[in-house]
Design an enzyme around this catalytic site. Structure first.
Site, PDB file in Angstrom:
ATOM      1  CE  LYS A 205      87.830  86.646  52.643  1.00  0.00           C
ATOM      2  NZ  LYS A 205      86.623  87.357  52.901  1.00  0.00           N
ATOM      3  N   GLY A 206      93.690  84.494  51.957  1.00  0.00           N
ATOM      4  CA  GLY A 206      95.271  84.756  50.586  1.00  0.00           C
ATOM      5  C   GLY A 206      95.161  83.009  50.346  1.00  0.00           C
TER       6      GLY A 206
ATOM      7  CD  GLU B 184      99.716  83.606  56.409  1.00  0.00           C
ATOM      8  OE1 GLU B 184      99.357  83.696  55.295  1.00  0.00           O
ATOM      9  OE2 GLU B 184      99.609  84.744  57.197  1.00  0.00           O
ATOM     10  CG  ASP B 185      99.209  84.736  51.982  1.00  0.00           C
ATOM     11  OD1 ASP B 185      98.892  85.254  52.836  1.00  0.00           O
ATOM     12  OD2 ASP B 185      97.719  85.439  51.067  1.00  0.00           O
TER      13      ASP B 185
ATOM     14  CG  ASP C 184     104.115  92.511  53.800  1.00  0.00           C
ATOM     15  OD1 ASP C 184     105.567  93.321  54.311  1.00  0.00           O
ATOM     16  OD2 ASP C 184     102.865  93.356  53.778  1.00  0.00           O
TER      17      ASP C 184
ATOM     18  CE  LYS D  36     104.324  92.035  49.730  1.00  0.00           C
ATOM     19  NZ  LYS D  36     103.521  93.858  49.856  1.00  0.00           N
TER      20      LYS D  36
ATOM     21  CG  PHE E 209      99.616  95.214  47.428  1.00  0.00           C
ATOM     22  CD1 PHE E 209     100.236  95.121  49.365  1.00  0.00           C
ATOM     23  CD2 PHE E 209      99.064  95.254  46.722  1.00  0.00           C
ATOM     24  CE1 PHE E 209      98.674  94.654  49.317  1.00  0.00           C
ATOM     25  CE2 PHE E 209      97.566  94.280  47.428  1.00  0.00           C
ATOM     26  CZ  PHE E 209      98.117  94.079  48.968  1.00  0.00           C
ATOM     27  CB  VAL E 210     101.437  90.303  44.744  1.00  0.00           C
ATOM     28  CG1 VAL E 210     103.204  90.429  44.206  1.00  0.00           C
ATOM     29  CG2 VAL E 210     102.446  90.318  46.393  1.00  0.00           C
TER      30      VAL E 210
ATOM     31  CG  ASP F   6      92.739  90.394  48.891  1.00  0.00           C
ATOM     32  OD1 ASP F   6      93.673  90.404  49.960  1.00  0.00           O
ATOM     33  OD2 ASP F   6      92.387  91.273  49.690  1.00  0.00           O
TER      34      ASP F   6
ATOM     35  NE  ARG G 247      90.379  87.152  48.520  1.00  0.00           N
ATOM     36  CZ  ARG G 247      91.134  87.590  49.845  1.00  0.00           C
ATOM     37  NH1 ARG G 247      92.597  86.862  49.817  1.00  0.00           N
ATOM     38  NH2 ARG G 247      90.714  88.293  50.232  1.00  0.00           N
TER      39      ARG G 247
HETATM   40  P1  IMP Z   1     101.882  90.530  57.849  1.00  0.00           P
HETATM   41  O1  IMP Z   1     101.315  90.471  59.079  1.00  0.00           O
HETATM   42  O2  IMP Z   1     102.459  91.912  56.866  1.00  0.00           O
HETATM   43  O3  IMP Z   1     103.195  89.600  57.802  1.00  0.00           O
HETATM   44  O4  IMP Z   1     100.650  90.457  56.519  1.00  0.00           O
HETATM   45  C1  IMP Z   1     100.526  88.765  56.035  1.00  0.00           C
HETATM   46  C2  IMP Z   1      99.297  88.905  55.089  1.00  0.00           C
HETATM   47  O5  IMP Z   1      98.811  89.959  54.873  1.00  0.00           O
HETATM   48  C3  IMP Z   1      98.906  87.928  54.546  1.00  0.00           C
HETATM   49  O6  IMP Z   1      98.477  87.147  55.001  1.00  0.00           O
HETATM   50  C4  IMP Z   1      98.156  88.385  53.275  1.00  0.00           C
HETATM   51  O7  IMP Z   1      96.793  88.368  53.891  1.00  0.00           O
HETATM   52  C5  IMP Z   1      98.767  90.490  53.430  1.00  0.00           C
HETATM   53  N1  IMP Z   1      99.511  90.794  52.646  1.00  0.00           N
HETATM   54  C6  IMP Z   1     101.049  90.826  52.746  1.00  0.00           C
HETATM   55  N2  IMP Z   1     101.902  91.326  51.396  1.00  0.00           N
HETATM   56  C7  IMP Z   1     100.565  91.167  50.745  1.00  0.00           C
HETATM   57  C8  IMP Z   1     100.616  91.320  49.387  1.00  0.00           C
HETATM   58  O8  IMP Z   1     101.322  92.315  48.469  1.00  0.00           O
HETATM   59  N3  IMP Z   1      99.669  91.221  48.219  1.00  0.00           N
HETATM   60  C9  IMP Z   1      98.345  91.213  49.208  1.00  0.00           C
HETATM   61  N4  IMP Z   1      98.564  90.872  50.374  1.00  0.00           N
HETATM   62  C10 IMP Z   1      98.923  90.854  50.957  1.00  0.00           C
HETATM   63 MG    MG Z   2      94.642  89.693  52.304  1.00  0.00          MG
END
Ligand code: IMP
Ligand code: MG
Length: 175
Positions: A43-44, A99-100, A103, A131, A152-153, A159, A165
């Protein structure tokens, strides 16, 4: 009545708008008159994608792909679940994943694998935030908004446990 944690602003509405416009210009310059299929990762990314499409002048179609990697935690579970699949095939299409935030990179690498297997003509990634501190899987980001510290943003679509959101800027949630 408020039990909310304080939110420290990180990126203002105008900083975000300026960067989104620049990303739109770069994407438009690269794709030109070539049609792209922009995949908004739910959703992000819904807020970012809504602003970004209005800054792209190339012809485009919008599709939605739903994935979920977190529960109510603030760190990735490493398990990516598809909550909504694409409504149309993407074979032979120029696909841009929106993508939002990247991480650990687990979500994006899973997503790229999934979409690449469907035979797109090209596959690129646009992410608003990155990040790098928590990177577990090396992923290539073609268009990046901002690199941020390991915080954490929330806001602008992002969210924490489905909340915040609707915040118009990006902030850091204090514990
Ligand atoms: P990853 O798989 O760890 O790269 O995480 C990616 C997903 O985790 C993103 O699409 C976000 O939905 C969520 N996410 C990662 N870091 C944050 C954050 O700081 N705030 C909110 N959502 C996050
Ligand atoms: Mg999320």
């Amino acid at each position: 009545m408020s039990t909310d944690s304080p939110i420290a602003p990180l990126l203002t509405e105008s900083q975000i708008a300026e960067r989104v416009a620049a990303l739109g210009r770069a994407i438009s310059a690269d794709y030109g008159d070539e049609e792209l299929v922009l995949i908004c990762v739910l959703k992000g990314s819904f807020v970012f994608a809504a602003d970004l499409v209005r800054r792209i002048t190339s012809p485009l179609r919008v599709e939605f792909f739903g994935v979920k990697s977190y529960g109510a935690e603030t760190s990735s579970s490493g398990v990516v679940q598809i909550t909504l699949d694409l409504a149309k095939p993407i074979d032979g299409r120029h696909v841009l994943i929106v993508e939002d935030i990247v991480d650990t990179g687990l979500t994006l690498s899973y997503l790229s694998e999934q979409l690449r297997a469907r035979g797109p003509a090209s596959l690129k990634v646009c992410a608003l935030l990155h990040k790098p501190a928590r990177m577990q899987r090396a992923v290539h980001i073609d268009y990046l908004g901002f690199t941020i510290e390991d915080v954490f943003v929330i806001g602008y679509g992002l969210d924490h446990a489905e909340r915040h959101r609707n915040l118009p800027y990006i902030g850091v949630l204090s514990p």
